[in-house]
Design a protein around this motif. Structure first.
Motif, PDB file in Angstrom:
ATOM      1  N   CYS A 163      20.591 -18.031 -41.731  1.00  0.00           N
ATOM      2  CA  CYS A 163      19.944 -19.334 -41.974  1.00  0.00           C
ATOM      3  C   CYS A 163      18.963 -19.229 -43.139  1.00  0.00           C
ATOM      4  O   CYS A 163      18.870 -20.125 -43.993  1.00  0.00           O
ATOM      5  CB  CYS A 163      19.213 -19.815 -40.722  1.00  0.00           C
TER       6      CYS A 163
ATOM      7  N   GLU B 217      19.014 -17.323 -45.626  1.00  0.00           N
ATOM      8  CA  GLU B 217      19.643 -17.102 -46.926  1.00  0.00           C
ATOM      9  C   GLU B 217      20.094 -18.404 -47.582  1.00  0.00           C
ATOM     10  O   GLU B 217      20.384 -18.431 -48.773  1.00  0.00           O
ATOM     11  CB  GLU B 217      20.848 -16.165 -46.758  1.00  0.00           C
ATOM     12  N   ASP B 218      20.146 -19.489 -46.792  1.00  0.00           N
ATOM     13  CA  ASP B 218      20.583 -20.775 -47.338  1.00  0.00           C
ATOM     14  C   ASP B 218      19.498 -21.354 -48.225  1.00  0.00           C
ATOM     15  O   ASP B 218      18.377 -21.607 -47.777  1.00  0.00           O
ATOM     16  CB  ASP B 218      20.906 -21.739 -46.186  1.00  0.00           C
ATOM     17  N   ARG B 219      19.824 -21.586 -49.477  1.00  0.00           N
ATOM     18  CA  ARG B 219      18.840 -22.070 -50.450  1.00  0.00           C
ATOM     19  C   ARG B 219      18.365 -23.484 -50.150  1.00  0.00           C
ATOM     20  O   ARG B 219      17.308 -23.909 -50.607  1.00  0.00           O
ATOM     21  CB  ARG B 219      19.448 -22.037 -51.861  1.00  0.00           C
ATOM     22  N   ASP B 220      19.178 -24.265 -49.402  1.00  0.00           N
ATOM     23  CA  ASP B 220      18.822 -25.661 -49.123  1.00  0.00           C
ATOM     24  C   ASP B 220      17.865 -25.809 -47.944  1.00  0.00           C
ATOM     25  O   ASP B 220      17.461 -26.925 -47.615  1.00  0.00           O
ATOM     26  CB  ASP B 220      20.094 -26.472 -48.826  1.00  0.00           C
TER      27      ASP B 220
ATOM     28  N   TRP C 119      11.130 -25.663 -46.534  1.00  0.00           N
ATOM     29  CA  TRP C 119      10.120 -24.621 -46.300  1.00  0.00           C
ATOM     30  C   TRP C 119       9.670 -24.587 -44.841  1.00  0.00           C
ATOM     31  O   TRP C 119       9.411 -23.527 -44.293  1.00  0.00           O
ATOM     32  CB  TRP C 119       8.907 -24.843 -47.215  1.00  0.00           C
TER      33      TRP C 119
ATOM     34  N   GLU D 264      12.129 -22.647 -42.952  1.00  0.00           N
ATOM     35  CA  GLU D 264      12.061 -21.243 -43.348  1.00  0.00           C
ATOM     36  C   GLU D 264      10.918 -20.555 -42.601  1.00  0.00           C
ATOM     37  O   GLU D 264      11.064 -19.444 -42.077  1.00  0.00           O
ATOM     38  CB  GLU D 264      11.840 -21.146 -44.863  1.00  0.00           C
TER      39      GLU D 264
ATOM     40  N   TYR E 259      14.205  -8.107 -45.068  1.00  0.00           N
ATOM     41  CA  TYR E 259      13.658  -9.460 -45.236  1.00  0.00           C
ATOM     42  C   TYR E 259      12.125  -9.453 -45.157  1.00  0.00           C
ATOM     43  O   TYR E 259      11.447 -10.021 -46.012  1.00  0.00           O
ATOM     44  CB  TYR E 259      14.240 -10.407 -44.175  1.00  0.00           C
TER      45      TYR E 259
ATOM     46  N   THR F  14       9.409 -10.417 -47.990  1.00  0.00           N
ATOM     47  CA  THR F  14       8.512 -11.574 -47.827  1.00  0.00           C
ATOM     48  C   THR F  14       7.039 -11.184 -47.820  1.00  0.00           C
ATOM     49  O   THR F  14       6.182 -12.048 -47.725  1.00  0.00           O
ATOM     50  CB  THR F  14       8.847 -12.340 -46.522  1.00  0.00           C
TER      51      THR F  14
ATOM     52  N   HIS G  34       6.078 -13.066 -50.671  1.00  0.00           N
ATOM     53  CA  HIS G  34       6.620 -14.431 -50.699  1.00  0.00           C
ATOM     54  C   HIS G  34       5.599 -15.391 -51.289  1.00  0.00           C
ATOM     55  O   HIS G  34       4.388 -15.157 -51.209  1.00  0.00           O
ATOM     56  CB  HIS G  34       6.999 -14.849 -49.274  1.00  0.00           C
TER      57      HIS G  34
END
Length: 1426
Positions: free
Chosen positions: A747, A749-752, A755, A758, A782, A786, A789
């Protein structure tokens, strides 16, 4: 007793509970004064709060009052006068008084059978005098009952809807009215239950005439009258039904015979009233209703079909109550004695406890005729309605909404009435929810009902019909929310209702508990309750068993109903959704594993691929996942399958193309779900093992003869299969865990993904960290990425998660068992031996034996835990093996995949640059502080990887250290603390190089310390030293001890360095006595420091230096510094001040360098004051005797008045005296304190003498019982107070008067004749005409006597002891004396009037007429116009 009259509700409740317990112990002492106040309160109309308070106290003492034991036999004679006197309390204008009166009457009549025994003395000759009087008095019970009914009728007449409402107001019952109705009906019920048959018949006739002579409105007064009639009918059903049922039925039949009425929307009030009355009076023993079966059936048939909503609603209530009376199991009587009141002499049963073993409960258990009547009613009333609804659904017989509501009301009330006789829903099980080798069926509880399978199961019929209707409404008229509300309620009752609702049961349980507490006899122990309470408890137990449905099997019929509820939970209207969601959550928490079936259905509605969904469905589904506020939460079940589906589905909601995500309410809903998961989610197990020993014990249990197991002994093959299944289950669980982690990562990894989602996914991922299974490498990657991030909230989660990951990856260290005696060469003595001793000296910090070389390091045994050895040693002392050579670096080849990822990133200078840049950013200006999570991250890095990352971090450390900004300094603090703690197992060579790097950095940072950063450095050093052997940190301690008060950099730097040093030393407690001695030696010459902030810090440091100097049993003298020696040295240096009567601060310029002895002594004194203030709240014991030696000095400073100009020394001295006076004193310290006080009482400064009295007051009250055990010291205090009462200074005399009054009030010493005589003699000192010194002394003596008499008066603010009238008369003789005597007398008289005003009618009885005349003249102001 004073609190009893308090207007404070809580106060009077507490007083009532206290008096209840006291009355059980000594009724003859406690009850009479309360009775006296109660009678007085009943007679007055102006103080309702006093009546309320006294009645609540009498309620608690009721059992003690009516008890037939011999300790207070005359108490029973007060029962009838109290009951008669309480009747005016039934007052419609005062709600609280009315309710407490109902409670009072209910309590007493529960304990006392209301039987006329006046003929008993002529028949029985063995009665005592008190029993004879009680028998004659019992003739008044009938009069009481009838008068009470008249009072209730008056209350009802003033409570009609027309009198209590405006035309515009609602016609529903208010909360207060419902409470009065409840109180009224329960009181009537208790009175008529306890009545003899003769009195009952008279009361019933009176009640019947009142109820049938008027037509009452059905909202307020009608409900009250109907409730009274119901209460009467329950006591003797046969007599009451014979009166009420024919009367009501005939009137209803007469009115309804007119066919035109059938379709009227408004009906005659007489019909409504009689319907309401009939619906209540039939709530009695069902067997008695069989006589009126035909009439009731006829009335029900006619009335449930009336068009008028009020009429059919009342008819439905009549139907429900009839069915409940016929079908339920319940007790039929609650008398205080079993078998009625005709046996023996009823007055001997007053207050008798029920016998649990022989309660004699009369149960109503439905007979065959009653069961037939129930099903006959269901057949004739319910069945047609179900057919009508089916016809409406099919379209053959469409109904209007009003007609549908009427049909649904009949169905609902039939279910509520006959629910206990209808078998629960049954059918096929839902298969394949969970695999199991055992049958997961539920245990069937028998609750007294045998279901007849030959009769139609109306529960199933209702269920089928309601489902049809539900789908019809949702398809054709979804806006009919009223019908949907009823359907939701019916579905809930179909699943859970078997005669009782949980909410109703909880309310009754709470009420029962309160009544039990108010009437329990705590001396007799448990179960000695009155019979009515015991019967109520039995009924509650029966209902509780009916309510136990948790763990019910999940069947297909339940599945269908839950799917319907899910449909309603995601429908259009919010109120429908809310109610359906509540029932759905209850059902999912009730039926075993139903959530495994329902959660996938919910998640289908959230799928981003589903384009046909509405916003209401989306929102409703989210609320379903959120669950009830205090119940089941589907989003955080303890099930890998469900969590594995729900969490990724929640995150994928962010990919939904629906516009609903833009709404704030949806955003808040997601926040609530994540917050709920955070609060409720428990780590779900992966590895379950059942040990062989556990299997053996289980086998032994199954083979025991005491209770035969319901299942046979499993075969070896079954056990083997079970173990195999368990292994497979563990492997599958681990895979499910890893799949969930990977799904969340997919989930992310999905750019769409927005925030918000995320952040949600990162939060959920962090929750999956566990100690029994490593986090998959992709998740480690990950979280590592982050750390840098862009979002600060995600960085925060990543920092916490990374600290946890590093703990997961921590390598185990070898430990060995050691014997402390082998290391020290000394065996600890037998018994308790606490503190510093030869056997634990090897643990102490010793500068002559520090590990400065590799050989010395290897020769020492390091113990990290600070508390080991001080009190005792662990049974098995395990320490890290020194023989194990620390591995210099973890080879890359030996690293796990997760360790390699972290290693690669933290070895990358660019990554470290970015990380340090983020960590040194300011987040909230002025509010940031040392972050323990960041500290844990660096600690884990240096613990796991050694000093590999130090070369990359070193330039950053140096750059951050030289940067004065707050955020940069905080960052270097966190890294430094992590370095020091993470280097716990490093080799000596590594540590040596580390400290060569750190010492200059710390020195530079401390030189540049600022107001914003000093607390962070203090936390850093304290954290670094926590749980560490001080000998391993000798580099740090020696650095901090170099010269904390060098003066370079100003006073702030000095105070800050001391603060940092104090943080490190405080963590080590007893193990650094040498450093404490060195620090004390260093600080003593500097105690006269000129700056206030440095003095305050020195005071705080001194507290920690002397912290371990405690004098407790079995504790050896500490090797740390001793207070006694320090105080002796301080007193020597304070000698220039001890000769002064008052010590004033003349050192105003703090930066002057005066060196004369007095100035230095004043500065020293200021520092000592700071030490005393700091130590009062932090030391393990209260001010020790050595500190008490400083009392004389303190008294010379503290002023009486607060100066306009701020004087630090005076404020501190006042605070010190206040704190020291509150300390606990041991008996051996008391003479020291009194000696100091006596010394100061002779001081030339009246300020000091005044302060002696304020100190004495607090000390006496804080140590009252210790002092009372020492009569000689009590005499010393009395002598001291009397001495100061004769003081030449007026302010001191006044304070002595206040002190004497307080001591007398708490009976510290008695007001005996010798003290009275002494005071009267002083007050009669004659004043000579001449003015001069002698006259002044005479005035002082006379004033002292008057003040003493005044103290006597003020010591009894709410009573008039025998000695008080004469002393008041003596004081009145001084009203015309010169000032200040006259003012003292006036103040005393004014205070006497204020405190005795409330109960003056009672107090005036203590005075003679002449004394009252004198007092009246004194206390009443003269009229201006006289």
């Amino acid at each position: 007793m004073g609190q009893m009259s308090s207007q404070n509700k809580t106060g009077s409740t507490d007083a009532a509970y206290a008096l209840q317990n006291l009355a059980l112990l000594t009724p003859e002492l406690v009850i009479p004064p309360v009775l006296e106040r109660t009678y007085a309160a009943m007679e007055t109309l102006t103080e309702p709060h006093t009546l309320t308070a006294t009645l609540s106290c009498m309620i608690g003492m009721a059992r003690s009052l009516v008890s037939p034991d011999n300790r207070y036999p005359e108490g029973r004679a007060h029962v009838l006068p109290l009951l008669m006197g309480s009747l005016p309390g039934v007052d419609p204008n005062d709600f609280s008084k009315c309710m407490i009166t109902f409670q009072f009457i209910t309590t007493f009549t529960t304990l006392v059978p209301l039987v006329d025994c006046s003929s008993a003395p002529t028949q029985q000759t063995d009665l005592t005098e008190i029993e004879r009087d009680l028998c004659f008095a019992s003739a008044g019970f009938e009069d009481f009952v009838l008068q009470f009914l008249d009072r209730c009728f008056a209350l009802i007449d003033s409570s009609t809807l027309e009198q209590t409402r405006d035309e515009t107001e609602t016609d529903t019952q208010t909360h207060l009215e419902s409470l009065v109705e409840l109180g009224l009906s329960s009181t009537i019920s208790t009175i008529l239950t306890q009545c003899s048959t003769e009195i009952y018949k008279v009361a019933l006739e009176k009640l019947y005439n009142f109820a049938t002579s008027s037509i009452f409105e059905t909202c307020v007064s009608g409900r009250m009258v109907a409730d009274m009639c119901k209460a009467a009918a329950k006591c003797h059903p046969a007599e009451s039904l014979r009166l009420f049922v024919p009367h009501c039925c005939s009137i209803i039949s007469l009115i309804t015979d007119n066919e035109d009425l059938q379709n009227d929307d408004e009906l005659d009030k007489e019909l409504l009233w009689n319907l309401q009355l009939l619906s209540e009076v039939i709530r009695v023993d069902g067997e008695q209703l069989l006589k009126y079966q035909g009439e009731l059936e006829r009335i029900l048939h006619v009335c449930v079909s009336l068009r008028c909503k009020q009429a059919y609603t009342l008819a439905c209530s009549l139907l429900e109550h009839t069915l409940r009376s016929l079908s339920l199991i319940y007790p039929t009587e609650y008398r205080s004695t079993p078998g009625g009141f005709n046996t023996n002499l009823p007055i001997q049963d007053w207050g008798r406890a029920g016998d649990v073993a022989a309660l004699g409960v009369c149960w109503h258990v439905p007979c065959q005729e009653e069961e037939n009547f129930v099903f006959q009613l269901l057949s004739s009333l319910l069945h047609p309605q179900l057919q009508r609804i089916k016809g409406h659904v099919s379209g053959h017989q469409p109904m209007t909404r009003e007609e549908l509501w009427q049909s649904l009301a009949i169905v609902q009330h039939c279910l509520l009435g006959a629910g206990s006789m209808l078998p629960p829903l049954d059918g096929a099980h839902v298969h394949d929810l969970v695999p199991s080798m055992l049958n997961l069926g539920e245990i069937k509880l028998h609750v007294g009902v045998k279901y007849d399978d030959s009769l139609e199961n109306y529960r199933v019929s209702i269920c089928q019909t309601m489902r049809l209707l539900l789908h019809h409404i949702l398809e054709h008229s979804e806006d009919d929310t009223k019908s949907l509300f009823v359907i939701i309620k019916v579905i809930s009752d179909l699943m859970f209702f078997c005669g009782t609702h949980k909410k109703e049961f909880d309310s009754r349980w709470k009420s029962f508990t309160l009544v039990k507490k108010s009437m329990e006899n705590r001396l007799l122990g448990k179960k000695q309750h009155i019979r009515a309470l015991l019967i109520d408890r039995v009924l509650l137990q029966h209902e509780m068993r009916k309510l136990v449905v948790e763990g019910s099997e999940y069947k297909v019929v339940h599945q269908e109903l839950l799917c319907d509820l899910l449909l309603l939970s995601t429908s259009t209207y919010s109120q429908v959704r809310s109610r359906a969601q509540s029932v759905l959550m209850t059902a999912m928490g009730t039926y075993s594993f139903s959530y495994r079936d329902m959660i996938p259905r919910m998640l289908q509605l959230l799928s981003p691929q589903r384009t046909a969904g509405t916003e209401q469905q989306f929102k409703g589904t989210l609320y379903c996942l959120l669950g009830a506020s205090s119940g089941f939460c589907p989003a955080s079940t303890r099930d890998w399958d469900c969590v594995g589906e729900v969490w990724p589905a929640l995150v994928r909601c962010g990919l939904s193309h629906s516009v609903t995500l833009e709404k704030p309410s949806i955003g808040r809903l997601f926040d609530d779900i994540i917050d709920r998961i955070h609060r409720l989610h428990d780590t779900i197990g992966i590895y379950f093992t059942v040990s062989e020993r556990c299997v053996e014990v289980a086998n032994q249990i199954t083979q025991s003869q005491n209770s035969a197991p319901c299942l046979g002994l499993p075969s070896k093959e079954e056990i083997k299969e079970g173990i195999q299944r368990q292994r497979i289950r563990n492997i599958v669980a681990a895979r499910k865990y890893e799949k969930l982690v990977n799904d969340l990562l997919d989930c992310l990894e999905d750019r769409d993904l927005p925030w918000k989602f995320e952040h949600m996914a990162t939060d959920l991922l962090a929750l999956l960290l566990r100690d029994d299974h490593p986090l998959p490498p992709d998740a480690v990657l990950y979280f590592t990425q982050t750390l840098v991030h862009d979002s600060i909230s995600i960085r925060k989660v990543a920092i916490s998660a990374m600290a946890g990951i590093l703990k997961q990856l921590k390598r185990p260290r070898k430990k060995v068992a050691v014997l402390p005696s082998d290391i020290s060469g000394i065996q600890d003595p037998e018994g308790i031996c606490v503190g510093d001793r030869e056997g634990n000296r090897w643990l102490q910090y010793d500068s002559n034996n520090l590990p400065l070389s590799q050989e010395q390091w290897d020769s020492l045994q390091f113990v990290e835990k600070t508390h080991w050895g001080y009190y005792s040693w662990p049974r098995e002392m395990m320490i890290y093996a020194s023989s194990e050579k620390p591995q210099d670096d973890l080879p890359y080849e030996e690293m796990s995949e997760g360790e390699k990822i972290i290693f690669e990133y933290f070895s990358d200078p660019d990554f470290i640059d970015q990380l340090i840049e983020f960590l040194s950013l300011e987040e909230r200006k002025g509010k940031d502080s040392f972050n323990p999570r960041r500290f844990c991250l660096f600690k884990g890095l240096f613990r796991n990887y050694g000093n590999i990352f130090l070369p990359v971090l070193r330039p950053h450390l140096e750059q951050l250290t030289s940067d004065p900004h707050e955020s940069a300094q905080r960052c270097v603090c966190e890294i430094t603390a992590g370095l020091i703690r993470g280097s716990k197992h490093w080799s000596f060579s590594k540590l040596d190089r580390l400290w060569q790097l750190l010492c200059p950095l710390i020195r530079t940072a401390l030189n540049n310390i600022t107001v914003e950063t000093y607390s962070d450095w203090g936390t850093c050093i304290a954290t670094a030293c926590e749980g560490r052997d001080p000998r391993k940190l000798h580099w740090l301690f020696e650095l901090l001890m170099e010269s904390p008060l060098s003066g370079e950099g100003g006073s702030f730097r000095d105070a800050s360095l001391l603060y940092v040093l104090q943080g490190g030393l405080a963590q080590q407690q007893w193990r650094v006595s040498e450093l404490l001695h060195r620090l004390l030696v260093y600080l003593e010459p500097k105690l006269t420091h000129v700056y206030k902030n440095v003095r305050e810090r020195i005071g705080s440091v001194l507290t920690y230096i002397f912290m371990i100097d405690v004098a407790l049993p079995h504790t050896r003298p500490t090797s740390s510094p001793h207070v006694a020696e320090f105080v002796t040295r301080v007193l020597e240096r304070l000698k220039p001040l001890t000769s002064e009567p008052e010590i004033h601060n003349h050192v105003h310029e703090e930066n002057t360098q005066e060196t004369d002895e007095r100035t230095q002594a004043v500065k020293l004194l200021k520092t000592v004051l700071k030490w005393l203030m700091a130590s009062a709240g932090r030391t393990f014991t209260t001010p020790v005797q050595h500190q008490l030696q400083l009392l004389p000095v303190l008294f010379k400073i503290a002023p009486v008045e607060i100066d306009e100009s701020y004087d630090e020394m005076k404020q501190d001295a006042r605070t010190c005296l206040s704190l020291m006076s509150q300390g606990l004193l041991y008996p051996e310290h008391i003479p020291l304190v009194l000696a100091a006080l006596e010394e100061m009482a002779g001081s030339r400064s009246w300020h000091a003498r005044f302060s002696v009295l304020t100190y004495l007051q607090i000390t006496v009250f804080y140590n009252l019982f210790t002092l009372l055990s020492l009569p000689a010291e009590v005499l010393r205090i009395r002598k001291l107070v009397m001495q100061l009462l004769l003081d030449e200074q007026l302010e001191v005399r006044d304070m002595a008067c206040t002190t004497l009054s307080g001591l007398l009030q708490c009976q510290f010493f008695p007001l005996d004749s010798s003290l009275q005589t002494q005071l009267q003699t002083l007050s009669q000192t004659s004043l000579p005409k001449a003015r001069g010194e002698l006259a002044s002394m005479d005035m002082v003596r006379r004033h002292a006597g008057v003040l003493g008499l005044s103290a006597c008066i003020l010591s009894s603010p709410y009573a008039v002891p025998l000695w008080m009238p004469q002393i008041l008369m003596d004081l009145s003789d001084h009203l015309n004396d010169p000032q200040p005597i006259e003012m003292t007398v006036k103040k005393t008289m004014s205070e006497f009037r204020r405190t005795h005003h409330d109960n003056w009618q009672e107090h005036r009885q203590c005075f003679t007429d002449d004394q009252l005349l004198v007092l009246t003249n004194l206390l009443v102001s003269p009229c201006y116009y006289a």
